[in-house]
Design an enzyme around this catalytic site. Structure first.
Site, short mmCIF file in Angstrom:
data_model
loop_
_atom_site.label_atom_id
_atom_site.label_comp_id
_atom_site.label_asym_id
_atom_site.label_seq_id
_atom_site.Cartn_x
_atom_site.Cartn_y
_atom_site.Cartn_z
N GLU A 1 0.92 -1.24 0.18
CA GLU A 1 0.09 -0.22 0.05
C GLU A 1 0.88 1.13 -0.02
O GLU A 1 1.67 1.51 0.93
CB GLU A 1 -0.83 0.09 1.09
CG GLU A 1 -1.93 1.43 1.21
CD GLU A 1 -2.73 1.25 2.56
OE1 GLU A 1 -2.65 0.35 3.01
OE2 GLU A 1 -3.66 2.20 2.25
N ARG B 1 5.67 -12.87 9.24
CA ARG B 1 6.24 -11.62 9.24
C ARG B 1 7.55 -11.48 9.79
O ARG B 1 7.96 -12.34 10.65
CB ARG B 1 5.54 -10.73 9.22
CG ARG B 1 5.34 -10.20 10.82
CD ARG B 1 4.06 -9.22 11.30
NE ARG B 1 4.55 -8.04 10.71
CZ ARG B 1 3.76 -7.50 9.85
NH1 ARG B 1 2.97 -8.00 9.32
NH2 ARG B 1 4.22 -5.94 9.64
N LYS C 1 4.90 0.49 9.29
CA LYS C 1 4.94 1.74 8.45
C LYS C 1 4.23 2.95 9.64
O LYS C 1 4.66 4.02 9.77
CB LYS C 1 4.03 1.64 7.41
CG LYS C 1 4.89 1.34 6.23
CD LYS C 1 3.88 1.39 5.06
CE LYS C 1 3.14 0.06 4.68
NZ LYS C 1 2.60 0.06 3.38
P1 ATP Z 1 3.14 -2.52 7.97
O1 ATP Z 1 2.76 -3.61 9.14
O2 ATP Z 1 4.64 -2.12 8.04
O3 ATP Z 1 2.43 -1.14 8.02
P2 ATP Z 1 1.68 -3.55 5.91
O4 ATP Z 1 1.59 -4.88 5.75
O5 ATP Z 1 0.56 -2.59 6.15
O6 ATP Z 1 2.88 -3.18 6.75
P3 ATP Z 1 1.79 -3.33 3.03
O7 ATP Z 1 2.08 -2.36 2.24
O8 ATP Z 1 0.46 -3.85 3.19
O9 ATP Z 1 2.22 -2.90 4.38
O10 ATP Z 1 2.64 -4.56 2.55
C1 ATP Z 1 2.84 -5.13 1.51
C2 ATP Z 1 3.35 -6.46 1.66
O11 ATP Z 1 4.43 -6.84 2.23
C3 ATP Z 1 2.21 -7.54 2.06
O12 ATP Z 1 2.17 -8.71 1.53
C4 ATP Z 1 2.59 -7.75 3.48
O13 ATP Z 1 2.16 -8.98 4.12
C5 ATP Z 1 4.15 -7.79 3.53
N1 ATP Z 1 4.83 -7.36 4.71
C6 ATP Z 1 4.82 -6.30 5.39
N2 ATP Z 1 5.51 -6.37 6.52
C7 ATP Z 1 6.08 -7.44 6.41
C8 ATP Z 1 7.21 -7.87 7.37
N3 ATP Z 1 7.48 -7.47 8.43
N4 ATP Z 1 7.55 -9.22 6.82
C9 ATP Z 1 7.46 -9.73 5.77
N5 ATP Z 1 6.28 -9.35 4.87
C10 ATP Z 1 6.04 -7.95 5.19
MG MG Z 2 -1.20 -3.83 4.92
#
Ligand code: ATP
Ligand code: MG
Length: 561
Positions: free
Chosen positions: A34, A260, A270
């Site tokens: 996102e 994760r 984020k």
């Molecule tokens: P955050 O928790 O940092 O806000 P998010 O999951 O909201 O991250 P996205 O932009 O939705 O951020 O993530 C894009 C992709 O990266 C998704 O498929 C998510 O599952 C993966 N992702 C995010 N954080 C991690 C992590 N710590 N380890 C592995 N994959 C991750």
């Molecule tokens: Mg997300």
């Protein structure tokens, strides 16, 4: 042909699917960030996994901006994501997609659900919906609007889109089961009214699809075979499947969850990283202390080291915390192979070689890498007045101090043996400001013809020939291993010594034209990178990527005692 067995459970699933021909032998993955923040090292794990799998099985991996929530999304973030994934070394060819491009299609899918009696417009408030959702042990209550006629829902949904209602006045809900043991399945909201300009569609839409609705359908539209996401979406999988089943789509992607990445001494969220940027705890998303890809790139990390780290941590089904030391180990490993060695003095102490002729300069030919002659060498000038590290000299050394002290002889890296004969002190402070030595002209090779030995080799630069530089000693951003786990105000645990700026360092002349972003080993100190933003030919600025040795292991060890 690759006959080795799959290295993780996701690859096992894929190989099984390939065997059974489940998706006609296709492998299509996607990385769906996102654009509401910069990518961090956790995202790198997902990037490596999705692109890595596609490459390994001859498939494709799309880059998809999952931009269905106008608040917080921006083109700046899109640009940063594109730059970061590219820099990590991956190529999506012409497959850059935006969920926001699917808005019309998603809307039509929602209309289809309503027409088939599988979705309804609900006019409860968000609070009421929450209250009626039930708990893990109690079923939820059905909405009084659940049995609204299809015509009425269709009409209301159309008018929601047309902007006839206030935010929150109505939502569209999937009609599933308010008694489902899985709360996600209790008539989840799939569309909401939200008046906020979207960075791409501007004010065209005032209703936006929820993640659960948009994601599975975006996957299906792109014909993704394996939709890999993190574990927190496990409970959403039945909903993912339900939506695709009801709409009877051509491509039913399979959602697979993995753990994760969590990393000690930092924060991978984020929301929290934005807080650090907004509160000014760091200088920006690309502050070299940030666990963002942009920050790590600026710090001097290589894409190879990050990819290697992601390989090593592997992919598992249960959450764990990876030690920051492993990431640091990976960058040391990589730079040990390819970073040219140079001499830099961080805290200069003047050394005068009394018996070295005034005005004479010798040039020592110094290899850039002790094992790799192919990396070549550079000339390092030697003269009567030099600088060494303050910590390499002690006037009153304790027993096991092997470096320079009065009466003691040491070797200069790539050059002569020198011996300390006297010191000059600041009359006010008593501090040693200059060390006088003699050199042995017979030891130019680094060895004495009479076979005598020295205990230490120290680095140096010539006072007249070296150049000034600023060196930024970066350290871990947080002083505790789990800053997020210690309550909400994680900023309390910022490491006050995460940045120390040294402004009077001296670097050997070969570094004068060092390109922004280039990396070096400063002998005996660590790995450093020419800061891509602040360094110029007028003022060199170096970032410490990582010290040569892990000093945190010691700190943690001491605490345990
Ligand atoms: P955050 O928790 O940092 O806000 P998010 O999951 O909201 O991250 P996205 O932009 O939705 O951020 O993530 C894009 C992709 O990266 C998704 O498929 C998510 O599952 C993966 N992702 C995010 N954080 C991690 C992590 N710590 N380890 C592995 N994959 C991750
Ligand atoms: Mg997300």
């Amino acid at each position: 042909m690759d006959v080795s067995s799959p290295t993780d459970f996701i690859r096992e699933i894929i190989e099984e699917d390939l065997k059974t021909g489940k998706h006609g032998g296709r492998v299509a993955t996607r990385f769906p960030p996102e654009p509401n923040g910069y990518l961090h090292i956790g995202h790198a794990k997902s990037v490596c996994l999705n692109f890595g799998i596609a490459a390994q099985y001859g498939g494709t991996c799309n880059l998809r901006m999952d931009d269905t929530d106008p608040s917080g999304e921006s083109q700046e973030y899109v640009d940063s994501i594109i730059q970061d994934v590219k820099w990590l070394g991956f190529d999506w060819e012409d497959r850059l997609y935006y969920a926001s491009d699917y808005y019309e299609q998603l809307y039509q899918y929602a209309v289809q659900l309503i027409k088939e009696g599988k979705a309804y417009v609900c006019s409860l408030s968000a609070d009421e919906i929450r209250e009626q959702r039930g708990t893990l042990t109690e079923p939820g209550k059905e909405s009084p609007y659940r049995n609204r006629s299809i015509e009425e829902s269709l009409d209301l949904f159309r008018r929601m889109r047309a902007g006839e209602f206030e935010d929150g006045a109505h939502v569209l809900r999937a009609k599933i089961d308010m008694a489902s043991p899985n709360i996600t399945m209790r008539d989840p909201v799939i569309y909401r009214i939200k008046r906020a300009p979207h960075y791409r569609t501007s004010n065209k839409w005032c209703i936006y699809p929820m993640y659960d609705f948009a994601h599975c359908l975006s996957d299906s539209i792109e014909k993704i075979t394996h939709s890999i996401c993190t574990l927190e979406f496990e409970n959403n999988r039945p909903l993912y499947d339900w939506i695709l089943d009801q709409l009877n789509v051509d491509c039913h992607s399979q959602q697979i969850e993995f753990a994760r990445l969590n990393l000690s001494y930092t924060i991978l969220s984020k929301r929290r990283l934005i807080e650090l940027v907004q509160k000014g705890c760091v200088t920006g998303w690309d502050d070299p202390r940030m666990p963002t890809i942009a920050g790590m790139r600026r710090r001097g990390y290589t894409p190879e080291a990050i990819r290697n780290f992601c390989d090593r941590i592997g992919v598992a089904k249960n959450d764990s915390v990876i030690d920051m030391a492993l990431l640091e180990h990976c960058i040391r490993d990589d730079l040990n192979e390819r970073a040219p060695r140079v001499m830099v003095v961080l805290h200069p102490l003047r050394v005068v070689i009394d018996n070295y002729p005034e005005g004479k300069v010798e040039e020592f030919d110094c290899p850039y890498h002790p094992q790799k002659t192919e990396m070549g060498s550079r000339k390092v000038p030697f003269s009567r007045v030099l600088f060494i590290e303050q910590e390499d000299f002690l006037e009153h050394p304790p027993k096991k101090f092997y470096r320079l002290s009065p009466g003691k002889e040491v070797r200069f890296r790539y050059g002569y043996f020198i011996k300390c004969v006297s010191v000059v002190k600041d009359p006010n402070t008593g501090e040693v400001v200059e060390v006088h030595c003699t050199y042995d002209p017979e030891t130019r090779s680094g060895f004495a013809p009479d076979g005598r030995k020295v205990d230490a080799t120290i680095h140096w630069v010539s006072a007249d020939h070296s150049m000034p530089a600023e060196v930024r000693l970066y350290d871990r951003l947080f002083g505790v291993s789990d800053p997020a786990g210690e309550g909400d105000d994680f900023t309390k645990f910022l490491n006050p010594r995460s940045l120390e700026t040294l402004t009077s360092c001296r670097v050997e002349p070969s570094l004068s034209g060092a390109a922004p972003g280039s990396r070096f080993q400063f002998e005996r100190i660590g790995y450093f990178c020419v800061d891509p933003k602040d360094s110029s030919s007028k003022k060199l600025v170096f970032n410490r990527i990582v010290p040569l040795r892990d000093s945190w292991a010691k700190v943690v060890g001491q605490k345990k005692k």
